[in-house]
Design a protein around this motif. Sequence first.
Motif, PDB file in Angstrom:
ATOM      1  N   GLU A  64       9.814  45.125  76.150  1.00  0.00           N
ATOM      2  CA  GLU A  64      11.071  44.352  76.124  1.00  0.00           C
ATOM      3  C   GLU A  64      11.681  44.356  74.716  1.00  0.00           C
ATOM      4  O   GLU A  64      12.903  44.486  74.558  1.00  0.00           O
ATOM      5  CB  GLU A  64      10.811  42.907  76.577  1.00  0.00           C
ATOM      6  CG  GLU A  64      10.452  42.747  78.036  1.00  0.00           C
ATOM      7  CD  GLU A  64       9.011  43.143  78.369  1.00  0.00           C
ATOM      8  OE1 GLU A  64       8.179  43.278  77.429  1.00  0.00           O
ATOM      9  OE2 GLU A  64       8.738  43.345  79.563  1.00  0.00           O
ATOM     10  N   GLU A  65      10.840  44.244  73.705  1.00  0.00           N
ATOM     11  CA  GLU A  65      11.338  44.266  72.325  1.00  0.00           C
ATOM     12  C   GLU A  65      11.871  45.650  71.951  1.00  0.00           C
ATOM     13  O   GLU A  65      12.888  45.759  71.251  1.00  0.00           O
ATOM     14  CB  GLU A  65      10.235  43.835  71.365  1.00  0.00           C
ATOM     15  CG  GLU A  65       9.963  42.336  71.439  1.00  0.00           C
ATOM     16  CD  GLU A  65       8.678  41.922  70.744  1.00  0.00           C
ATOM     17  OE1 GLU A  65       8.631  40.786  70.236  1.00  0.00           O
ATOM     18  OE2 GLU A  65       7.721  42.722  70.708  1.00  0.00           O
TER      19      GLU A  65
ATOM     20  N   ILE B 204      15.306  45.833  73.268  1.00  0.00           N
ATOM     21  CA  ILE B 204      16.254  45.094  72.424  1.00  0.00           C
ATOM     22  C   ILE B 204      16.603  45.900  71.175  1.00  0.00           C
ATOM     23  O   ILE B 204      17.775  46.040  70.819  1.00  0.00           O
ATOM     24  CB  ILE B 204      15.671  43.712  72.038  1.00  0.00           C
ATOM     25  CG1 ILE B 204      15.535  42.823  73.280  1.00  0.00           C
ATOM     26  CG2 ILE B 204      16.547  43.029  70.999  1.00  0.00           C
ATOM     27  CD1 ILE B 204      14.687  41.564  73.042  1.00  0.00           C
TER      28      ILE B 204
ATOM     29  N   ALA C 108      20.762  38.980  64.683  1.00  0.00           N
ATOM     30  CA  ALA C 108      20.882  38.197  65.925  1.00  0.00           C
ATOM     31  C   ALA C 108      19.687  38.424  66.845  1.00  0.00           C
ATOM     32  O   ALA C 108      19.117  37.464  67.384  1.00  0.00           O
ATOM     33  CB  ALA C 108      22.182  38.558  66.646  1.00  0.00           C
ATOM     34  N   VAL C 109      19.271  39.686  67.006  1.00  0.00           N
ATOM     35  CA  VAL C 109      18.126  39.950  67.893  1.00  0.00           C
ATOM     36  C   VAL C 109      16.820  39.518  67.239  1.00  0.00           C
ATOM     37  O   VAL C 109      15.866  39.141  67.937  1.00  0.00           O
ATOM     38  CB  VAL C 109      18.060  41.430  68.353  1.00  0.00           C
ATOM     39  CG1 VAL C 109      19.309  41.790  69.159  1.00  0.00           C
ATOM     40  CG2 VAL C 109      17.874  42.399  67.195  1.00  0.00           C
TER      41      VAL C 109
ATOM     42  N   MET D  78      16.386  36.830  65.696  1.00  0.00           N
ATOM     43  CA  MET D  78      16.241  35.402  65.986  1.00  0.00           C
ATOM     44  C   MET D  78      15.490  35.170  67.297  1.00  0.00           C
ATOM     45  O   MET D  78      14.917  34.106  67.514  1.00  0.00           O
ATOM     46  CB  MET D  78      17.620  34.726  66.062  1.00  0.00           C
ATOM     47  CG  MET D  78      18.386  34.731  64.760  1.00  0.00           C
ATOM     48  SD  MET D  78      17.618  33.720  63.484  1.00  0.00           S
ATOM     49  CE  MET D  78      18.043  32.088  64.070  1.00  0.00           C
ATOM     50  N   ARG D  79      15.491  36.195  68.171  1.00  0.00           N
ATOM     51  CA  ARG D  79      14.862  36.045  69.493  1.00  0.00           C
ATOM     52  C   ARG D  79      13.509  36.745  69.581  1.00  0.00           C
ATOM     53  O   ARG D  79      12.853  36.666  70.606  1.00  0.00           O
ATOM     54  CB  ARG D  79      15.787  36.613  70.582  1.00  0.00           C
ATOM     55  CG  ARG D  79      17.212  36.097  70.545  1.00  0.00           C
ATOM     56  CD  ARG D  79      17.918  36.291  71.860  1.00  0.00           C
ATOM     57  NE  ARG D  79      17.893  37.669  72.345  1.00  0.00           N
ATOM     58  CZ  ARG D  79      18.827  38.582  72.068  1.00  0.00           C
ATOM     59  NH1 ARG D  79      19.861  38.251  71.309  1.00  0.00           N
ATOM     60  NH2 ARG D  79      18.753  39.813  72.552  1.00  0.00           N
ATOM     61  N   SER D  80      13.108  37.449  68.532  1.00  0.00           N
ATOM     62  CA  SER D  80      11.872  38.221  68.602  1.00  0.00           C
ATOM     63  C   SER D  80      11.145  38.197  67.261  1.00  0.00           C
ATOM     64  O   SER D  80      11.684  38.643  66.250  1.00  0.00           O
ATOM     65  CB  SER D  80      12.183  39.676  68.988  1.00  0.00           C
ATOM     66  OG  SER D  80      11.109  40.527  68.652  1.00  0.00           O
TER      67      SER D  80
ATOM     68  N   GLN E 103      11.789  40.400  63.827  1.00  0.00           N
ATOM     69  CA  GLN E 103      11.870  39.722  62.519  1.00  0.00           C
ATOM     70  C   GLN E 103      10.951  40.392  61.506  1.00  0.00           C
ATOM     71  O   GLN E 103      11.322  40.622  60.351  1.00  0.00           O
ATOM     72  CB  GLN E 103      11.438  38.250  62.656  1.00  0.00           C
ATOM     73  CG  GLN E 103      12.518  37.292  63.076  1.00  0.00           C
ATOM     74  CD  GLN E 103      11.990  35.859  63.101  1.00  0.00           C
ATOM     75  OE1 GLN E 103      11.202  35.475  62.239  1.00  0.00           O
ATOM     76  NE2 GLN E 103      12.423  35.091  64.086  1.00  0.00           N
TER      77      GLN E 103
END
Length: 199
Positions: free
Chosen positions: A25-26, A29, A119-120, A122-124, A128
């Motif tokens: 999934e990452e 993204i 932005a992405v 922040m979700r992973s 990061q």
Amino acid sequence: MPNLSLTPRDVARELARRYSTMTHEELDILESVLVPMKFAKGERVLSEGDTCQHIYWIVKGLVRQYYFKNGKELTEYMATENTIMMSIESLFKEKPSMQIMQALEPTIIYAMPKNELEAVAMRSVNIQILYRKILEESLIISQQRADMLRFESAQDRYQKLVKSSPQLVLRAPLVYIASYLQMTPETLSRVRTAVLMNS
């Protein structure tokens, strides 16, 4: 979209392999933010006065980063395949770049837009980590270059470049290598001769 030898998925996997392990999934993204770009020899990736908005991953080719001082071109950095490139102050301060990036060969790049990457991230957590490690690598390279120029002889500088970036030494014009190592082409020629004689 340019005809590229690597797919966005291939590039996402290589970035993950190099900087941070990721789930499928990452990878999806990360792949979604990659922007393919193609440049002809001599074409500018970034012009002076433009604001750098991307972190560039070179898939194929050779790119030089340089600036003008007192009417002279000074080479700041050069990069070949599987290397990150950016104008870091322009990228983070969102101000016009004083540096120019130019393709010295036909070049293929995948760009990561900073705003989308943040932005992405922040979700992973793993994205990061990838982002942080890319920035760490850039800072380390800058520090190593500064230390090399401060503390090492012309011959040591050249030998270190040969060891760390053999493809760069083979492919980049000597005038740019000399500028990057902060020596005249004549000094570089003498250094290369001395190194060859001692090898």
